[in-house]
Write a protein that holds these residues in place. Structure first.
Motif, PDB file in Angstrom:
ATOM      1  N   ILE A  91       0.862  -1.187   0.000  1.00 13.78           N
ATOM      2  CA  ILE A  91       0.000   0.000   0.000  1.00 13.78           C
ATOM      3  C   ILE A  91       0.896   1.234   0.000  1.00 13.78           C
ATOM      4  O   ILE A  91       1.627   1.486   0.970  1.00 13.78           O
ATOM      5  N   LEU A  92       0.845   1.993  -1.099  1.00 13.00           N
ATOM      6  CA  LEU A  92       1.598   3.241  -1.225  1.00 13.00           C
ATOM      7  C   LEU A  92       0.601   4.382  -1.233  1.00 13.00           C
ATOM      8  O   LEU A  92      -0.338   4.365  -2.036  1.00 13.00           O
ATOM      9  N   SER A  93       0.800   5.344  -0.356  1.00 16.22           N
ATOM     10  CA  SER A  93      -0.070   6.518  -0.373  1.00 16.22           C
ATOM     11  C   SER A  93       0.718   7.708  -0.884  1.00 16.22           C
ATOM     12  O   SER A  93       1.892   7.887  -0.548  1.00 16.22           O
ATOM     13  N   LEU A  94       0.067   8.507  -1.690  1.00 13.30           N
ATOM     14  CA  LEU A  94       0.672   9.692  -2.286  1.00 13.30           C
ATOM     15  C   LEU A  94       0.231  10.904  -1.471  1.00 13.30           C
ATOM     16  O   LEU A  94      -0.879  11.408  -1.632  1.00 13.30           O
ATOM     17  N   GLU A  95       1.099  11.314  -0.555  1.00 14.67           N
ATOM     18  CA  GLU A  95       0.759  12.395   0.382  1.00 14.67           C
ATOM     19  C   GLU A  95       2.033  12.954   1.000  1.00 14.67           C
ATOM     20  O   GLU A  95       3.004  12.213   1.186  1.00 14.67           O
ATOM     21  N   ILE A  96       2.033  14.220   1.320  1.00 17.97           N
ATOM     22  CA  ILE A  96       3.164  14.826   2.018  1.00 17.97           C
ATOM     23  C   ILE A  96       2.904  14.718   3.520  1.00 17.97           C
ATOM     24  O   ILE A  96       1.915  15.251   4.024  1.00 17.97           O
ATOM     25  N   PRO A 113       2.124  -6.981  -5.740  1.00 18.85           N
ATOM     26  CA  PRO A 113       1.385  -5.939  -6.459  1.00 18.85           C
ATOM     27  C   PRO A 113       1.318  -4.657  -5.628  1.00 18.85           C
ATOM     28  O   PRO A 113       1.421  -4.687  -4.399  1.00 18.85           O
ATOM     29  N   ILE A 114       1.142  -3.545  -6.321  1.00 21.91           N
ATOM     30  CA  ILE A 114       1.140  -2.224  -5.692  1.00 21.91           C
ATOM     31  C   ILE A 114      -0.260  -1.631  -5.750  1.00 21.91           C
ATOM     32  O   ILE A 114      -0.909  -1.656  -6.799  1.00 21.91           O
ATOM     33  N   ALA A 115      -0.700  -1.073  -4.629  1.00 22.84           N
ATOM     34  CA  ALA A 115      -1.913  -0.253  -4.592  1.00 22.84           C
ATOM     35  C   ALA A 115      -1.454   1.169  -4.308  1.00 22.84           C
ATOM     36  O   ALA A 115      -0.878   1.444  -3.255  1.00 22.84           O
ATOM     37  N   LEU A 116      -1.639   2.051  -5.282  1.00 23.17           N
ATOM     38  CA  LEU A 116      -1.277   3.457  -5.121  1.00 23.17           C
ATOM     39  C   LEU A 116      -2.535   4.226  -4.753  1.00 23.17           C
ATOM     40  O   LEU A 116      -3.492   4.282  -5.534  1.00 23.17           O
ATOM     41  N   VAL A 117      -2.544   4.811  -3.554  1.00 22.80           N
ATOM     42  CA  VAL A 117      -3.716   5.553  -3.079  1.00 22.80           C
ATOM     43  C   VAL A 117      -3.512   7.035  -3.352  1.00 22.80           C
ATOM     44  O   VAL A 117      -2.517   7.636  -2.916  1.00 22.80           O
ATOM     45  N   GLU A 127      -6.150  10.021   7.144  1.00 25.71           N
ATOM     46  CA  GLU A 127      -5.211   9.571   8.182  1.00 25.71           C
ATOM     47  C   GLU A 127      -5.312   8.059   8.393  1.00 25.71           C
ATOM     48  O   GLU A 127      -4.308   7.374   8.583  1.00 25.71           O
ATOM     49  N   ALA A 128      -6.531   7.528   8.337  1.00 28.78           N
ATOM     50  CA  ALA A 128      -6.725   6.084   8.536  1.00 28.78           C
ATOM     51  C   ALA A 128      -6.011   5.281   7.444  1.00 28.78           C
ATOM     52  O   ALA A 128      -5.393   4.257   7.728  1.00 28.78           O
ATOM     53  N   ILE A 129      -6.058   5.754   6.205  1.00 26.35           N
ATOM     54  CA  ILE A 129      -5.365   5.063   5.114  1.00 26.35           C
ATOM     55  C   ILE A 129      -3.856   5.246   5.255  1.00 26.35           C
ATOM     56  O   ILE A 129      -3.089   4.310   5.021  1.00 26.35           O
ATOM     57  N   ILE A 137       4.603   8.271  -0.106  1.00 23.47           N
ATOM     58  CA  ILE A 137       5.505   8.968  -1.020  1.00 23.47           C
ATOM     59  C   ILE A 137       4.978  10.372  -1.303  1.00 23.47           C
ATOM     60  O   ILE A 137       3.774  10.613  -1.239  1.00 23.47           O
ATOM     61  N   HIS A 138       5.890  11.272  -1.592  1.00 25.17           N
ATOM     62  CA  HIS A 138       5.500  12.627  -1.984  1.00 25.17           C
ATOM     63  C   HIS A 138       6.359  13.082  -3.153  1.00 25.17           C
ATOM     64  O   HIS A 138       7.368  12.460  -3.481  1.00 25.17           O
ATOM     65  N   ILE A 139       5.957  14.166  -3.757  1.00 19.20           N
ATOM     66  CA  ILE A 139       6.702  14.780  -4.847  1.00 19.20           C
ATOM     67  C   ILE A 139       7.305  16.062  -4.312  1.00 19.20           C
ATOM     68  O   ILE A 139       6.589  16.919  -3.770  1.00 19.20           O
TER      69      ILE A 139
END
Length: 166
Positions: A91-96, A113-117, A127-129, A137-139
């Motif tokens: 589980i990858l979340s895209l957030e700073i 396998p990857i789940a990109l949220v 926050e729960a996720i 990860i962030h940019i």
């Protein structure tokens, strides 16, 4: 000569990536997400939330990619993240956040396998996720703003992930 999708030598490919949208409800954003999921060979797009607009505005932006991208609509992105995690997804979340890592320095693997949220247009990934995530990860951004459009951010993340999975 400019090439089109009919005369490029790109290889059609599907990556073990599922994009999970946490309450993304803007029709043009959803249409754009279909397009980038198609472009990056994403296995599945899961749209989570209430009142997901799949009408004319979405289709104008998607340019018919909703017909080629496997997708489903679910109520809860948290439930989807937990379900995918139990199935062995990363589980990858895209957030700073204070412990997120820059997407360009993260290491992605096809071993699972990857789940990109990708998060809500106004509030990001819940926050729960984030608590369920294996990696956040962030940019890196260098201007005055602290966020970018969810579609642009997802685009950048998918580019980096698929580049590493090739």
């Amino acid at each position: 000569m400019q090439l089109t999708h009919y005369n490029t030598d790109f290889t059609t490919r599907t990556f073990p990536i599922t994009v999970v949208c946490n309450n993304i409800t803007n029709a043009p954003n959803i249409g754009s997400l279909f397009r980038i999921c198609d472009a990056f060979g994403v296995e599945k797009l899961i749209l989570c939330g209430e009142d997901i607009p799949l009408g004319r505005k979405m289709m104008k932006t998607s340019r018919a990619t909703e017909k080629s991208v496997d997708f489903e609509i679910r109520d809860s992105a948290l439930a989807v993240a937990k379900e995918l995690k139990s199935e062995g997804y990363q589980i990858l979340s895209l957030e700073i956040t204070e412990n997120s890592v820059p997407v360009h320095s993260a290491k992605f693997s096809a071993e699972a396998p990857i789940a990109l949220v990708a998060g809500d247009e106004n509030f990001g990934v819940s926050e729960a996720i984030l608590n369920e995530s294996d990696t956040i990860i962030h940019i890196n951004m260098y201007g005055q703003n602290s966020s970018m459009n969810v579609v642009q951010a997802t685009n950048i993340a998918l580019y980096e992930i698929t580049k590493q999975l090739l």
